[in-house]
Design a protein around this motif. Structure first.
Motif, PDB file in Angstrom:
ATOM      1  N   ARG A   1       0.838  -1.189   0.000  1.00 14.49           N
ATOM      2  CA  ARG A   1       0.000   0.000   0.000  1.00 14.49           C
ATOM      3  C   ARG A   1       0.880   1.248   0.000  1.00 14.49           C
ATOM      4  N   GLN A   2       0.250   2.385  -0.271  1.00 16.26           N
ATOM      5  CA  GLN A   2       1.016   3.619  -0.400  1.00 16.26           C
ATOM      6  C   GLN A   2       1.829   3.917   0.860  1.00 16.26           C
ATOM      7  N   GLU A   3       1.204   3.765   2.028  1.00 13.17           N
ATOM      8  CA  GLU A   3       1.930   4.056   3.268  1.00 13.17           C
ATOM      9  C   GLU A   3       3.059   3.062   3.506  1.00 13.17           C
ATOM     10  N   GLU A   4       2.907   1.838   2.998  1.00 13.80           N
ATOM     11  CA  GLU A   4       3.964   0.829   3.146  1.00 13.80           C
ATOM     12  C   GLU A   4       5.140   1.119   2.223  1.00 13.80           C
ATOM     13  N   ARG A   5       4.851   1.700   1.064  1.00 10.47           N
ATOM     14  CA  ARG A   5       5.950   2.090   0.173  1.00 10.47           C
ATOM     15  C   ARG A   5       6.781   3.213   0.785  1.00 10.47           C
ATOM     16  N   ARG A   6       6.154   4.021   1.644  1.00  9.33           N
ATOM     17  CA  ARG A   6       6.867   5.110   2.308  1.00  9.33           C
ATOM     18  C   ARG A   6       7.544   4.665   3.606  1.00  9.33           C
TER      19      ARG A   6
ATOM     20  N   ILE B   1      10.226  -0.523   5.000  1.00  6.48           N
ATOM     21  CA  ILE B   1      10.208  -1.644   4.048  1.00  6.48           C
ATOM     22  C   ILE B   1      10.360  -1.121   2.624  1.00  6.48           C
ATOM     23  N   GLY B   2       9.572  -0.103   2.284  1.00  5.97           N
ATOM     24  CA  GLY B   2       9.685   0.493   0.958  1.00  5.97           C
ATOM     25  C   GLY B   2      11.066   1.076   0.715  1.00  5.97           C
ATOM     26  N   ALA B   3      11.629   1.695   1.749  1.00  5.33           N
ATOM     27  CA  ALA B   3      12.974   2.271   1.612  1.00  5.33           C
ATOM     28  C   ALA B   3      14.016   1.181   1.371  1.00  5.33           C
ATOM     29  N   SER B   4      13.851   0.034   2.029  1.00  7.69           N
ATOM     30  CA  SER B   4      14.800  -1.068   1.816  1.00  7.69           C
ATOM     31  C   SER B   4      14.678  -1.615   0.398  1.00  7.69           C
ATOM     32  N   PHE B   5      13.449  -1.677  -0.123  1.00 10.24           N
ATOM     33  CA  PHE B   5      13.263  -2.101  -1.512  1.00 10.24           C
ATOM     34  C   PHE B   5      13.972  -1.127  -2.461  1.00 10.24           C
ATOM     35  N   ALA B   6      13.802   0.169  -2.204  1.00  8.34           N
ATOM     36  CA  ALA B   6      14.419   1.180  -3.066  1.00  8.34           C
ATOM     37  C   ALA B   6      15.941   1.092  -3.014  1.00  8.34           C
TER      38      ALA B   6
ATOM     39  N   VAL C   1       3.883  -9.345  10.497  1.00  4.86           N
ATOM     40  CA  VAL C   1       3.354 -10.666  10.142  1.00  4.86           C
ATOM     41  C   VAL C   1       2.070 -10.511   9.334  1.00  4.86           C
ATOM     42  N   ALA C   2       1.246  -9.544   9.721  1.00  6.74           N
ATOM     43  CA  ALA C   2       0.017  -9.280   8.971  1.00  6.74           C
ATOM     44  C   ALA C   2       0.340  -8.825   7.548  1.00  6.74           C
ATOM     45  N   LEU C   3       1.376  -8.001   7.405  1.00  2.37           N
ATOM     46  CA  LEU C   3       1.811  -7.563   6.074  1.00  2.37           C
ATOM     47  C   LEU C   3       2.288  -8.752   5.248  1.00  2.37           C
ATOM     48  N   LEU C   4       3.056  -9.619   5.868  1.00  6.85           N
ATOM     49  CA  LEU C   4       3.552 -10.806   5.174  1.00  6.85           C
ATOM     50  C   LEU C   4       2.400 -11.703   4.746  1.00  6.85           C
ATOM     51  N   SER C   5       1.410 -11.854   5.619  1.00  4.59           N
ATOM     52  CA  SER C   5       0.246 -12.682   5.297  1.00  4.59           C
ATOM     53  C   SER C   5      -0.547 -12.091   4.141  1.00  4.59           C
TER      54      SER C   5
END
Length: 304
Positions: free
Chosen positions: A31-36, A39-44, A185-189
């Motif tokens: 989701r948008q907030e997760e990209r910010r 986790i999103g920063a580690s992906f970037a 864990v909820a995000l992973l699920s």
């Protein structure tokens, strides 16, 4: 077999597959907030590293991809031959497109940090072009005319689907290593369940394009199946693909419900550890497949 060339090809396949699949995962699974989020920063950050490595690989070792043009290794190519390849061949055009696309990916990773949706979209688009150009470094470029276009299109679709799967594996590895809190864990699920539809399309694409590529390269005959032959390596690749399918099915129908239960009960240790184990095996199988793909691309399928 020229193992230096295989190593270069493998590194390029792995790097560009991750560079495409990881930001794609961020687009459809986060989701948008997760990209910010961190986790999103580690992906970037991973995308930034992959884009940089891709540029280095392209500049340092690109001529070694030209095994099908008669050059056995990088050292056999003189400067004027390299210039001719870059400016006068389809491979050269593909190489230029790859380098430009990778620079665009790097710029997006560096300068769009405050706009993660635009950042991941730009990286995914650029990486798709870069990954697609690898089709000109293997058997996908062996045919002419309509057959050549069909073969290239099939090879490109195969690369894109493989990149989507491999990048998702990298994403799940990152998510599972940080799944120490109920929210993570909820995000992973949720992302595991969300990948199910994408995974189905990926597998279908790999199967269809794999059949097309086999028919284009070998035809209706059976290849030699000795250990070091094209047919033998292809059979090994198919076996590993089967293992990945079994693990993916286990994750979908067994581990995903376990994670959902863990989210409800708060007892997530066993489910996360099981997922980490399966991801390690599946990622290892995917890596071996990339090594085999790198090897198959420089072997003659006619040695039967």
């Amino acid at each position: 077999m020229d193992w230096a060339t295989v190593a270069v090809r493998f590194a390029s396949y792995l790097d560009l597959a991750a560079l495409f699949g990881l930001p794609l995962f961020a687009l459809y699974a986060l989701r948008q907030e997760e990209r910010r989020s961190p986790i999103g920063a580690s992906f970037a950050t991973l995308c930034k590293v992959a884009a940089t490595l891709g540029i280095v690989l392209s500049f340092v070792t690109s001529p070694s991809w030209q095994g099908h043009d008669g050059a056995a290794s990088y050292t056999e190519l003189q400067g004027h031959v390299f210039e001719m390849i870059v400016t006068g061949t389809a491979f050269g055009t593909a190489w230029i497109v790859r380098v430009v696309a990778l620079f665009l990916c790097l710029l997006a990773a560096l300068f769009l940090r405050n706009r993660p949706l635009s950042q991941f979209s730009a990286i995914t688009g650029g990486a798709a072009f870069a990954l697609a150009t690898l089709a000109w470094g293997g058997h996908g470029a062996m045919d002419d005319g309509v057959k050549g276009y069909i073969h290239l299109a099939s090879d490109i679709a195969h690369l894109i689907a493989a990149g989507a799967w491999f990048g998702a594996l990298i994403a799940f590895v990152v998510l599972s290593r940080t799944a120490a809190t109920p929210n993570k864990v909820a995000l992973l699920s949720r992302t595991s369940n969300g990948f199910a539809q994408v995974g189905t399309m990926v597998v279908a694409t790999l199967v269809v394009t794999g059949v097309v590529n086999y028919w284009m390269i070998i035809g209706l005959q059976l290849p030699e199946l000795s250990l070091a032959s094209y047919g033998g390596l292809l059979l090994f690749k198919l076996a590993l693909f089967g293992i990945m399918l079994l693990l993916a099915a286990a994750n979908r129908f067994h581990l995903s419900p376990q994670l959902e239960h863990a989210v409800r009960t708060g007892d997530h240790v066993v489910a996360v550890r099981t997922l980490q184990r399966d991801l390690t095996i599946e990622t290892g199988a995917a890596t071996l497949i990339l090594i085999l793909v790198a090897s198959l691309g420089i072997l003659s399928p006619m040695q039967m």
